[in-house]
Design a protein around this motif. Structure first.
Motif, PDB file in Angstrom:
ATOM      1  N   CYS A 140      47.534 -16.185 -11.908  1.00 36.93           N
ATOM      2  CA  CYS A 140      48.672 -16.608 -11.091  1.00 36.93           C
ATOM      3  C   CYS A 140      49.589 -17.503 -11.939  1.00 36.93           C
ATOM      4  CB  CYS A 140      48.189 -17.360  -9.855  1.00 36.93           C
ATOM      5  SG  CYS A 140      49.512 -18.004  -8.797  1.00 36.93           S
ATOM      6  N   ASP A 141      50.843 -17.096 -12.059  1.00 34.44           N
ATOM      7  CA  ASP A 141      51.818 -17.868 -12.839  1.00 34.44           C
ATOM      8  C   ASP A 141      51.325 -18.126 -14.261  1.00 34.44           C
ATOM      9  OD1 ASP A 141      53.425 -17.958 -10.580  1.00 34.44           O
ATOM     10  OD2 ASP A 141      52.536 -19.848  -9.888  1.00 34.44           O
ATOM     11  N   GLY A 142      50.680 -17.146 -14.839  1.00 29.32           N
ATOM     12  CA  GLY A 142      50.182 -17.277 -16.193  1.00 29.32           C
ATOM     13  C   GLY A 142      48.862 -18.013 -16.318  1.00 29.32           C
ATOM     14  N   ASP A 143      48.353 -18.543 -15.257  1.00 26.98           N
ATOM     15  CA  ASP A 143      47.071 -19.257 -15.281  1.00 26.98           C
ATOM     16  C   ASP A 143      45.979 -18.396 -14.649  1.00 26.98           C
ATOM     17  OD1 ASP A 143      48.105 -21.603 -16.461  1.00 26.98           O
ATOM     18  OD2 ASP A 143      48.882 -22.261 -14.508  1.00 26.98           O
ATOM     19  N   VAL A 144      44.760 -18.538 -15.141  1.00 24.30           N
ATOM     20  CA  VAL A 144      43.598 -17.807 -14.636  1.00 24.30           C
ATOM     21  C   VAL A 144      42.828 -18.706 -13.668  1.00 24.30           C
ATOM     22  CG1 VAL A 144      41.431 -16.670 -15.217  1.00 24.30           C
ATOM     23  CG2 VAL A 144      43.422 -16.398 -16.708  1.00 24.30           C
ATOM     24  N   PHE A 145      42.564 -18.150 -12.491  1.00 29.68           N
ATOM     25  CA  PHE A 145      41.826 -18.902 -11.478  1.00 29.68           C
ATOM     26  C   PHE A 145      40.541 -18.138 -11.132  1.00 29.68           C
ATOM     27  CE2 PHE A 145      46.179 -20.248 -11.033  1.00 29.68           C
ATOM     28  CZ  PHE A 145      46.079 -21.608 -10.840  1.00 29.68           C
ATOM     29  N   LEU A 146      39.475 -18.863 -10.954  1.00 27.82           N
ATOM     30  CA  LEU A 146      38.164 -18.277 -10.645  1.00 27.82           C
ATOM     31  C   LEU A 146      37.545 -19.099  -9.524  1.00 27.82           C
ATOM     32  CD1 LEU A 146      35.516 -17.045 -13.133  1.00 27.82           C
ATOM     33  CD2 LEU A 146      34.841 -18.697 -11.405  1.00 27.82           C
ATOM     34  N   GLN A 147      37.175 -18.405  -8.448  1.00 32.44           N
ATOM     35  CA  GLN A 147      36.568 -19.101  -7.310  1.00 32.44           C
ATOM     36  C   GLN A 147      35.268 -18.403  -6.935  1.00 32.44           C
ATOM     37  OE1 GLN A 147      39.358 -20.612  -4.588  1.00 32.44           O
ATOM     38  NE2 GLN A 147      37.966 -20.668  -2.824  1.00 32.44           N
ATOM     39  N   VAL A 148      34.209 -19.193  -6.671  1.00 28.99           N
ATOM     40  CA  VAL A 148      32.864 -18.672  -6.424  1.00 28.99           C
ATOM     41  C   VAL A 148      32.428 -19.040  -5.010  1.00 28.99           C
ATOM     42  CG1 VAL A 148      30.448 -18.710  -7.134  1.00 28.99           C
ATOM     43  CG2 VAL A 148      32.258 -18.846  -8.861  1.00 28.99           C
ATOM     44  N   LEU A 149      31.838 -18.040  -4.323  1.00 26.53           N
ATOM     45  CA  LEU A 149      31.215 -18.261  -3.015  1.00 26.53           C
ATOM     46  C   LEU A 149      29.724 -18.031  -3.171  1.00 26.53           C
ATOM     47  CD1 LEU A 149      31.326 -18.681   0.100  1.00 26.53           C
ATOM     48  CD2 LEU A 149      31.620 -16.201   0.303  1.00 26.53           C
ATOM     49  N   THR A 150      28.922 -19.043  -2.904  1.00 34.35           N
ATOM     50  CA  THR A 150      27.462 -18.914  -2.972  1.00 34.35           C
ATOM     51  C   THR A 150      26.934 -18.628  -1.576  1.00 34.35           C
ATOM     52  OG1 THR A 150      27.311 -20.411  -4.854  1.00 34.35           O
ATOM     53  CG2 THR A 150      25.316 -20.059  -3.572  1.00 34.35           C
ATOM     54  N   PHE A 151      26.225 -17.491  -1.454  1.00 35.98           N
ATOM     55  CA  PHE A 151      25.709 -17.078  -0.148  1.00 35.98           C
ATOM     56  C   PHE A 151      24.199 -17.238  -0.114  1.00 35.98           C
ATOM     57  CE2 PHE A 151      23.678 -13.735   2.388  1.00 35.98           C
ATOM     58  CZ  PHE A 151      24.173 -14.048   3.643  1.00 35.98           C
ATOM     59  N   ALA A 152      23.707 -17.817   0.975  1.00 34.41           N
ATOM     60  CA  ALA A 152      22.264 -17.946   1.215  1.00 34.41           C
ATOM     61  C   ALA A 152      21.956 -17.385   2.597  1.00 34.41           C
ATOM     62  CB  ALA A 152      21.829 -19.403   1.119  1.00 34.41           C
ATOM     63  N   ASN A 153      20.858 -16.630   2.707  1.00 33.49           N
ATOM     64  CA  ASN A 153      20.451 -16.015   3.962  1.00 33.49           C
ATOM     65  C   ASN A 153      19.760 -17.069   4.820  1.00 33.49           C
ATOM     66  OD1 ASN A 153      19.774 -14.219   5.967  1.00 33.49           O
ATOM     67  ND2 ASN A 153      18.275 -13.074   4.755  1.00 33.49           N
ATOM     68  N   PRO A 154      20.405 -17.520   5.892  1.00 34.15           N
ATOM     69  CA  PRO A 154      19.829 -18.616   6.678  1.00 34.15           C
ATOM     70  C   PRO A 154      18.688 -18.137   7.567  1.00 34.15           C
ATOM     71  CG  PRO A 154      21.850 -17.877   7.699  1.00 34.15           C
ATOM     72  CD  PRO A 154      21.702 -17.067   6.443  1.00 34.15           C
ATOM     73  N   GLY A 155      17.794 -19.058   7.917  1.00 36.63           N
ATOM     74  CA  GLY A 155      16.726 -18.734   8.854  1.00 36.63           C
ATOM     75  C   GLY A 155      15.363 -19.133   8.336  1.00 36.63           C
ATOM     76  N   ARG A 156      14.401 -19.163   9.259  1.00 33.64           N
ATOM     77  CA  ARG A 156      13.035 -19.533   8.906  1.00 33.64           C
ATOM     78  C   ARG A 156      12.412 -18.469   8.017  1.00 33.64           C
ATOM     79  NH1 ARG A 156       8.874 -19.922  13.751  1.00 33.64           N
ATOM     80  NH2 ARG A 156      10.135 -21.779  14.259  1.00 33.64           N
ATOM     81  N   GLU A 157      11.844 -18.877   6.926  1.00 33.59           N
ATOM     82  CA  GLU A 157      11.209 -17.941   6.009  1.00 33.59           C
ATOM     83  C   GLU A 157      10.036 -17.232   6.702  1.00 33.59           C
ATOM     84  OE1 GLU A 157       9.102 -17.856   1.574  1.00 33.59           O
ATOM     85  OE2 GLU A 157       9.881 -19.737   2.414  1.00 33.59           O
ATOM     86  N   GLY A 158       9.973 -15.928   6.555  1.00 28.36           N
ATOM     87  CA  GLY A 158       8.890 -15.147   7.144  1.00 28.36           C
ATOM     88  C   GLY A 158       9.122 -14.728   8.580  1.00 28.36           C
TER      89      GLY A 158
END
Length: 397
Positions: free
Chosen positions: A100-118
């Motif tokens: 964008c406008d000659g600049d590089v932008f990087l955005q990260v979304l970290t996803f975790a599966n919610p809920g009780r394990e098992g």
């Protein structure tokens, strides 16, 4: 002196202004906003605050799966990336990278599966059968609460995402499967996408998703049809027809297993499909109780059909016109012997024609005088004797 100092200061400021490095893009405001993930549809969405170029999105998962795709834009200027082949229930990192406008932008979304394990569903599988039906099944997780309510969502390349209509309940009333009786028109390239999530008043339930199921590989066929066994004096000729299947496949994509059973052993032979399907069994390799059955599968999976009904090899056909001559002759000879014995034991002639008794000599003499006969001296004629009835037994046959 003061003038010289002012000149030096001016040169330093000018150099700083001309040669200063641009600020890194991360120090600027990113144009990427509203970044969200729809885990059911495996769809990442976002919007921009300014015009951008050279955009791409990437997914990385703990299973070492990684993919980069080009975003698509909707009518409302929402940008979309979908990752249909990814598995998200173990978590993922999703990245949007733009210029964008000659600049590089990087955005990260970290996803975790919610809920009780098992507590999520486990042991998921699906099966197409009888050409047009499909059943999917799963089991409650070992840590699932008693009130857990699972939901199955599915889609294909030709059908939109939808929830199961006919759930199958387990002994405790928990949903443990789904029955599909309205599969769309079959396409050999069909891929089915499944996701099982759940709800509970006690805790959040993690979802379970999968890589796409290739529909052609989850069909269980019916046994082969119209099986016949004929004999040509040297071989038993086994013939069968392909079963009816959902997807249009060439014959060589089907794989058959023949089970030849004899009293001593059982031998299995695997063959590719062909038109027609024929197998020659030497007559010397069969016995009176030999039997045959066959099953079939798609050559790229291990899902066999059930065995066909067992059929026994028939006895070889014989020329009965020649085979019956010996028994007929033997029967005739035996009948003659029996008849001769009966004829000797019980005279048929005597019963049909009884013998006539002889006439008394006195009556015969009265009716017909006998001429005199001279006897030698010392040899008187024999005394009168009553004639005896003589019965003669003789063979009349």
């Amino acid at each position: 002196m003061a003038a010289v100092l002012d000149l030096v200061t001016f040169l330093v400021v000018l150099k700083s202004a001309c040669c200063a490095q641009p600020r890194p893009a991360q120090d600027k405001i990113s144009p990427i906003i509203n970044m969200q993930l729809d885990s059911r549809k495996k769809m990442l969405t976002w919007t921009y605050t300014r015009n951008v170029s050279d955009q791409e999105c990437t997914i990385d998962t703990p299973t070492a799966y990684s993919a980069t795709v080009d975003p698509q834009v909707t009518e409302d200027r929402t940008y979309v990336c979908t990752f249909p082949n990814s598995v998200l229930h173990r978590g993922a990192n999703l990245t949007v990278n733009v210029t964008c406008d000659g600049d590089v932008f990087l955005q990260v979304l970290t996803f975790a599966n919610p809920g009780r394990e098992g507590s999520g569903a486990v042991n998921f599988s699906c099966l197409i059968y009888n050409v047009r039906f499909m059943n999917c099944s799963w089991a409650p997780g070992p840590a699932a609460p008693a009130d857990v309510k699972y939901r199955l969502f599915w889609a294909s390349r030709h059908e939109a995402d939808a929830e199961c209509v006919h759930y199958i309940l387990g002994p405790t009333g928990t949903r443990v499967g789904c029955h599909f009786d309205q599969l769309g028109e079959p396409q050999r390239t069909d891929n089915y996408f499944f996701l099982v999530n759940g709800t509970s008043r006690e805790t959040a339930i993690p979802f379970l998703d999968f890589t796409p199921f290739k529909a052609v590989q989850i069909e269980k066929y019916d046994p082969p049809r119209n099986i016949t066994i004929t004999y040509n004096r040297s071989h038993h000729i086994i013939r069968w027809e392909h079963p009816e299947i959902r997807f249009d496949l060439s014959s060589h994509m089907l794989y058959y297993e023949l089970d030849i059973q004899t009293p001593a052993s059982s031998a299995e032979t695997k063959r590719r499909g062909q038109d027609p399907n024929v197998y020659l069994m030497p007559s010397s390799a069969t016995r009176a109780k030999s039997a045959f059955r066959v099953r079939v599968r798609y050559m790229y999976n291990r899902l066999w059909s059930e065995w066909s009904p067992t059929q026994r090899f028939g006895l070889p056909e014989q020329d009965f016109s020649g085979a019956l001559v010996g028994p007929v002759v033997a029967t005739a000879a035996l009948s003659s012997l029996v008849l001769m014995f009966l004829c000797k034991r019980f005279s048929v002639r005597r019963k049909l024609f009884p013998p006539i008794p002889q006439v008394k000599k006195e009556i015969a003499k009265a009716l017909m005088p006998t001429p005199g006969v001279a006897w030698e001296e010392g040899h008187p004629p024999p005394g009168p004797q009553d004639p005896e009835d003589v019965v003669t037994l003789e063979a009349t046959c």
